[in-house]
Design a protein around this motif. Structure first.
Motif, short mmCIF file in Angstrom:
data_model
loop_
_atom_site.label_atom_id
_atom_site.label_comp_id
_atom_site.label_asym_id
_atom_site.label_seq_id
_atom_site.Cartn_x
_atom_site.Cartn_y
_atom_site.Cartn_z
N VAL A 71 0.84 -1.20 0.00
CA VAL A 71 0.00 0.00 0.00
C VAL A 71 0.87 1.25 0.00
CG1 VAL A 71 -1.98 -1.06 1.13
CG2 VAL A 71 -0.23 0.03 2.53
N VAL A 72 0.29 2.30 -0.55
CA VAL A 72 0.92 3.62 -0.54
C VAL A 72 -0.11 4.60 -0.02
CG1 VAL A 72 2.51 3.10 -2.44
CG2 VAL A 72 0.26 4.09 -2.93
N PRO A 73 0.34 5.74 0.51
CA PRO A 73 -0.64 6.72 0.97
C PRO A 73 -1.67 7.02 -0.12
CG PRO A 73 1.54 7.36 1.71
CD PRO A 73 1.72 6.20 0.76
N GLY A 74 -2.95 7.01 0.28
CA GLY A 74 -4.04 7.24 -0.65
C GLY A 74 -4.75 5.94 -1.06
N ASP A 75 -4.16 4.79 -0.78
CA ASP A 75 -4.80 3.51 -1.10
C ASP A 75 -5.96 3.23 -0.17
OD1 ASP A 75 -3.54 2.41 -3.30
OD2 ASP A 75 -2.11 1.22 -2.13
N LYS A 76 -7.04 2.74 -0.75
CA LYS A 76 -8.16 2.24 0.05
C LYS A 76 -8.48 0.85 -0.48
CE LYS A 76 -12.72 3.26 1.86
NZ LYS A 76 -13.83 4.23 1.91
N LEU A 77 -8.30 -0.15 0.40
CA LEU A 77 -8.52 -1.55 0.03
C LEU A 77 -9.79 -2.06 0.72
CD1 LEU A 77 -4.88 -2.91 0.52
CD2 LEU A 77 -5.89 -1.82 -1.51
N THR A 78 -10.48 -2.94 0.02
CA THR A 78 -11.72 -3.52 0.57
C THR A 78 -11.64 -5.04 0.50
OG1 THR A 78 -12.98 -1.61 -0.19
CG2 THR A 78 -14.23 -3.58 0.36
N TYR A 79 -11.93 -5.66 1.61
CA TYR A 79 -12.01 -7.13 1.67
C TYR A 79 -13.49 -7.50 1.73
CZ TYR A 79 -11.42 -11.93 3.28
OH TYR A 79 -11.45 -13.30 3.39
N THR A 80 -13.90 -8.38 0.82
CA THR A 80 -15.29 -8.82 0.76
C THR A 80 -15.35 -10.32 0.96
OG1 THR A 80 -15.76 -7.04 -0.81
CG2 THR A 80 -17.39 -8.81 -0.65
N GLN A 81 -16.15 -10.74 1.92
CA GLN A 81 -16.32 -12.16 2.25
C GLN A 81 -17.80 -12.51 2.13
OE1 GLN A 81 -13.87 -14.66 3.69
NE2 GLN A 81 -15.58 -15.70 2.75
N VAL A 82 -18.13 -13.44 1.25
CA VAL A 82 -19.52 -13.89 1.11
C VAL A 82 -19.72 -15.11 2.02
CG1 VAL A 82 -21.26 -14.83 -0.46
CG2 VAL A 82 -19.75 -12.98 -1.22
N LEU A 83 -20.80 -15.06 2.79
CA LEU A 83 -21.16 -16.14 3.69
C LEU A 83 -22.47 -16.77 3.20
CD1 LEU A 83 -20.70 -14.11 6.98
CD2 LEU A 83 -19.04 -15.65 5.94
N ASN A 84 -22.46 -18.07 3.01
CA ASN A 84 -23.67 -18.78 2.63
C ASN A 84 -24.34 -19.27 3.91
OD1 ASN A 84 -23.42 -18.68 -0.31
ND2 ASN A 84 -21.55 -19.83 0.10
N VAL A 85 -25.53 -18.75 4.19
CA VAL A 85 -26.24 -19.03 5.43
C VAL A 85 -27.38 -20.01 5.14
CG1 VAL A 85 -27.66 -18.01 7.25
CG2 VAL A 85 -25.65 -16.80 6.40
N THR A 86 -27.44 -21.08 5.92
CA THR A 86 -28.54 -22.04 5.84
C THR A 86 -29.36 -21.93 7.10
OG1 THR A 86 -27.19 -23.56 4.53
CG2 THR A 86 -29.15 -24.49 5.60
N LEU A 87 -30.64 -21.61 6.93
CA LEU A 87 -31.59 -21.55 8.03
C LEU A 87 -32.82 -22.35 7.60
CD1 LEU A 87 -31.41 -17.76 8.94
CD2 LEU A 87 -30.33 -19.65 10.14
N THR A 88 -32.92 -23.57 8.07
CA THR A 88 -34.03 -24.43 7.69
C THR A 88 -34.78 -24.81 8.96
OG1 THR A 88 -32.73 -25.31 5.87
CG2 THR A 88 -34.70 -26.53 6.48
N GLY A 89 -36.04 -24.48 9.02
CA GLY A 89 -36.87 -24.81 10.17
C GLY A 89 -38.08 -23.91 10.17
N ASP A 90 -39.20 -24.42 10.61
CA ASP A 90 -40.45 -23.66 10.54
C ASP A 90 -40.42 -22.38 11.36
OD1 ASP A 90 -41.83 -25.22 8.69
OD2 ASP A 90 -42.27 -26.70 10.23
N LYS A 91 -39.66 -22.35 12.44
CA LYS A 91 -39.57 -21.15 13.27
C LYS A 91 -38.12 -20.71 13.42
CE LYS A 91 -43.70 -22.29 15.86
NZ LYS A 91 -44.24 -22.68 17.15
N MET A 92 -37.29 -21.03 12.42
CA MET A 92 -35.86 -20.74 12.51
C MET A 92 -35.59 -19.25 12.35
SD MET A 92 -32.81 -21.85 12.97
CE MET A 92 -32.76 -23.59 12.64
N ALA A 93 -34.82 -18.73 13.26
CA ALA A 93 -34.31 -17.37 13.18
C ALA A 93 -32.95 -17.36 13.87
CB ALA A 93 -35.27 -16.39 13.87
N ALA A 94 -32.04 -16.54 13.37
CA ALA A 94 -30.70 -16.50 13.95
C ALA A 94 -30.10 -15.12 13.77
CB ALA A 94 -29.81 -17.54 13.28
N THR A 95 -29.23 -14.79 14.70
CA THR A 95 -28.43 -13.57 14.55
C THR A 95 -27.12 -13.98 13.89
OG1 THR A 95 -27.47 -13.85 16.75
CG2 THR A 95 -29.43 -12.45 16.58
N VAL A 96 -26.52 -13.06 13.18
CA VAL A 96 -25.22 -13.29 12.57
C VAL A 96 -24.29 -12.20 13.07
CG1 VAL A 96 -25.81 -12.02 10.46
CG2 VAL A 96 -23.95 -13.70 10.42
#
Length: 175
Positions: A71-96
């Motif tokens: 990096v040099v002064p003025g650089d702006k870097l972004t890290y992107t992470q995709v999460l595949n969430v599985t929520l299966t259930g009639d009353k399923m709810a979750a915090t992430v």
């Protein structure tokens, strides 16, 4: 002989009656039965799987190996992470949640700005502010900015190690 036959006949009737009234025979009583088929109970699922994260620079060009990027002064870097969430259930709810980066920072604090991880989901993408109730994707974003106002040779050859970020799903018990 008549008495003997009469006595034998009476005895036979008495034995037959005793058998019917005792346990040897049966007297009619009502009886019914029915079977039920309750079915099968099947558990749902709660899971989070991370895809491979990607670093990009300010021009949105992919950085193939962050360890080799300088990096040099003025650089702006972004890290992107995709999460595949599985929520299966009639009353399923979750915090992430995304917890900690374990960052080890060699830069002067005034020269860098690090944000995140910020979690977004949906279309259009919005910051996750409540529990998730359906399967899908959640995107975690971390930014690192080496400020353009960095003067002289400040922070030459310094490093910032993000360590590990833990992504956690926690089920919310149904009401």
């Amino acid at each position: 002989m008549k008495n003997s036959a009469l006595i034998k006949g009476t005895a036979a009737i008495a034995v037959g009656a005793a058998l019917l009234l005792g346990g040897g025979g049966t007297l009619a009583s009502w009886n019914a039965s029915q079977t039920a088929t309750p079915g099968t109970v099947v558990a749902g699922d709660l899971n989070v799987v991370a895809d491979t994260g990607v670093w990009t620079d300010g021009a949105n060009h992919t950085i193939t190996n962050i360890a080799n990027y300088r990096v040099v002064p003025g650089d702006k870097l972004t890290y992107t992470q995709v999460l595949n969430v599985t929520l299966t259930g009639d009353k399923m709810a979750a915090t992430v949640a995304a917890e900690g980066t374990g960052a080890v920072n060699g830069f002067t604090a005034a020269n860098v700005d690090v944000t995140g991880p910020v979690l977004t989901a949906g279309s259009p993408s919005a910051v996750v502010s409540g529990p998730l109730t359906t399967s899908g994707t959640v995107t975690a974003t971390i930014t690192f900015e080496f400020k353009s106002g960095t003067a002289g040779r400040s922070d030459v050859t310094k490093s910032y190690n993000f360590g590990n970020v833990a992504f956690t799903l926690n089920q919310i018990a149904p009401a």
